[in-house]
Design an enzyme around this catalytic site. Structure first.
Site, PDB file in Angstrom:
ATOM      1  N   LYS A 105       0.674  -1.424  -0.219  1.00 43.86           N
ATOM      2  CA  LYS A 105       0.131  -0.119   0.308  1.00 43.86           C
ATOM      3  C   LYS A 105       0.780   1.373  -0.293  1.00 43.86           C
ATOM      4  CE  LYS A 105      -3.866   2.323   2.180  1.00 43.86           C
ATOM      5  NZ  LYS A 105      -4.547   1.455   4.740  1.00 43.86           N
ATOM      6  N   SER A 186      -9.592   1.377   3.451  1.00 46.98           N
ATOM      7  CA  SER A 186      -8.727   2.239   2.879  1.00 46.98           C
ATOM      8  C   SER A 186      -7.284   1.270   1.799  1.00 46.98           C
ATOM      9  CB  SER A 186      -7.663   3.205   3.043  1.00 46.98           C
ATOM     10  OG  SER A 186      -6.916   2.169   4.621  1.00 46.98           O
ATOM     11  N   SER A 210     -10.217  -1.418   7.221  1.00 43.82           N
ATOM     12  CA  SER A 210      -8.895  -1.294   5.999  1.00 43.82           C
ATOM     13  C   SER A 210      -8.514  -2.419   5.348  1.00 43.82           C
ATOM     14  CB  SER A 210      -8.255   0.347   6.235  1.00 43.82           C
ATOM     15  OG  SER A 210      -9.183   1.444   5.952  1.00 43.82           O
TER      16      SER A 210
END
Length: 524
Positions: A105, A186, A210
């Site tokens: 990420k 996310s 997330s």
């Protein structure tokens, strides 16, 4: 989507004797276990594995369905793979992930040629000087850091009207099961990338939901570790009380193997603990005789009959495996917990982000939350074309972590949730709590923002305890997951329960990249 580094040319694909027997497509369909075996036998090389996934990113993410999951390719990926092949030829392997590609990420530091920006144009040119602790551990285990994935900008903590999977750097990431559907955030890019087999493994980060939500809606396995199991250093933060990195994979075994490689005592993280690093499940442990599972039906959000049916089928599968089911358990989360959690996140975001920016070599014009707010205002056409920065403004107005409001909120969220869960586990003699992870993914909506439907993430997130989500079924071709929620540092047991459930149900199937999801009315 803004691709920061051009892909390495793949002119060498298919040129070796090995690749004539194991095609690029075959390589990307292998599980982590199968990849390890193939690499170990020499059926494929790390270079060929890396090339195969780079080609798939080109074919699926950049062209084809255009998922917008991968933001940036590591320009050194093939060189790293070739170096690993050289080591193996000399009789040396680095560890359990030797030669296996991993995506990260884009809020995670890497001390290489890739940026760490959390999806924000303000930090577009920020390059960390060293790896996040858990990234260094993955490299030590032989993983090839293939690239970085898109995310909900600032990990979904900039606006209350945000759209999951959208960032000003990467644009909108799309759900591979329904291209018009949201991938949840996310860690949206990480979830989509694993689901679409752009990489066998990816790292996500979670503050509340997330990791588990993008895992659930993208039909993969996600592990939200206990706070302190995986180091938090080197991650652009939201809240130190709840932030953690965690593995995302197409199988429980793959996620567990990745977790083994991520854990370790980090002197730079005050919550970091020394613990066992053995998390791979016992592949013969397919019974759950005597395991007491509490069923939580008080999860947050609207009831969905189709989700309830999948949930009930999951409970039946666990019963067939020998588990003792307590259905339902009495577990009520007071209304004030959510509000208190939000206050904690606002306070800790301001303190943590300012500390991160001060400790990194970022441009002086964006080296504080206040200056980021100014940047967004000055570049609102590109930084805020869809939603604003109300959360940033609320956080900037907060005081320090000695504030009475903050300390009271921490008591009414983190501490209260731990007490509630501890009492429920003790009163029912439970090993684990089971709940639906998610409802069906909603349509991408830049006007109204997100609609999550239902969620169970708050239990593990606010308490800092462990959670593992596993695919359980589908509603109109959209994946539904179930979560195994445990006490702190119960990952080893949760992984075993999740593995037995996965092998029993075999609920996961690859996405079909549908342009839209057909409803019953459409089929008549």
């Amino acid at each position: 989507m803004m691709r920061l580094v051009l892909l390495v040319p793949l002119v060498l694909l298919g040129c070796t004797a090995t690749s004539q027997t194991v095609s690029d497509e075959d390589i990307t369909q292998l599980t982590v276990q199968e990849l390890r075996s193939a690499l170990g036998r020499g059926d494929v090389s790390a270079t060929e594995v890396t090339q195969a996934f780079l080609l798939r990113i080109q074919n699926i993410d950049d062209t084809g369905p255009k998922l917008n999951a991968v933001l940036e390719i590591n320009p050194d990926a093939l060189n790293i793979a070739q170096a690993l092949d050289t080591k193996k030829a000399a009789g040396e392997t680095l560890g359990p992930l030797h030669g296996i590609p991993v995506l990260l990420k884009a809020n995670i530091d890497t001390g290489d040629k890739m940026a760490t920006h959390a999806g924000s144009l303000a930090l577009l040119n920020h390059y960390a000087k060293k790896d996040a602790f858990h990234v260094a551990k993955l490299r030590e285990a032989g993983a090839i850091v293939l690239g970085k994935t898109n995310l909900s900008e600032w990990a979904n903590f900039r606006s209350e009207n945000s759209v999951s999977g959208w960032s000003s750097v990467g644009g909108q990431t799309k759900n591979p099961y329904g291209i018009d559907r949201n991938p949840c955030g996310s860690s949206s890019g990480s979830g989509v990338a694993v689901s679409a087999r752009l990489a066998p493994l990816a790292v996500g980060t979670e503050t509340d939901g997330s990791i588990v939500c993008p895992s659930g809606v993208n039909g993969i396995v996600g592990i939200k570790p206990s706070i302190g199991l995986v180091s938090r250093s080197g991650i652009i933060p939201i809240a130190h009380t709840q932030d953690t990195a965690g593995p995302m994979a197409n199988s429980v075994y793959g996620a567990a193997l990745m977790l083994e490689s991520m854990v370790g005592k980090d002197s730079a993280d005050t919550a970091s603990v020394t613990t066992s690093a053995e998390y791979a499940p016992d592949v013969d442990g397919l019974r759950l005789d005597g395991v007491r599972i509490g069923v939580w039906r008080g999860y947050f959000g609207s009831n969905n009959a189709s989700v309830t049916q999948i949930f009930d089928q999951s409970i039946k599968a666990l019963t067939d495996l020998g588990a003792d089911i307590v259905d339902p358990i009495e577990l009520e989360v007071p209304n004030d917990v959510g509000g208190a959690e939000y206050q904690v996140l606002l306070y800790e975001f301001k303190a943590g982000l300012n500390a991160y920016l001060a400790s990194h070599d970022v441009d002086e014009s964006v080296n504080s939350l206040a200056k980021l707010i100014e940047f967004n205002n000055a570049h609102k056409d590109t930084a805020m074309p869809i939603f604003g920065q109300e959360i940033f403004l609320l956080a900037e107005d907060k005081g320090d972590l000695e504030s009475e409001e903050y300390l009271e909120a921490l008591q009414n969220s983190h501490h209260k949730m731990r007490s509630i869960l501890d009492d429920v586990f003790a009163a029912n003699d439970l090993d684990v709590i089971l709940a639906p992870t998610n409802g069906p993914s909603w349509k991408i909506d830049w006007v109204n923002g997100d609609f999550f439907g239902l969620s169970s993430s708050r239990l593990a997130a606010v308490s800092g305890y462990a959670s593992v989500t596993v695919p359980a079924g589908f509603v109109h071709d959209l994946p539904i997951g179930v979560s195994f929620i445990g006490a702190g540092f119960s990952e080893k047991n949760l992984i075993q329960y999740a593995y037995a459930f996965e092998q029993k149900t075999k609920a996961r199937k690859d996405p079909d990249f549908l342009s839209n999801i057909k409803l019953e009315d459409d089929l008549n």
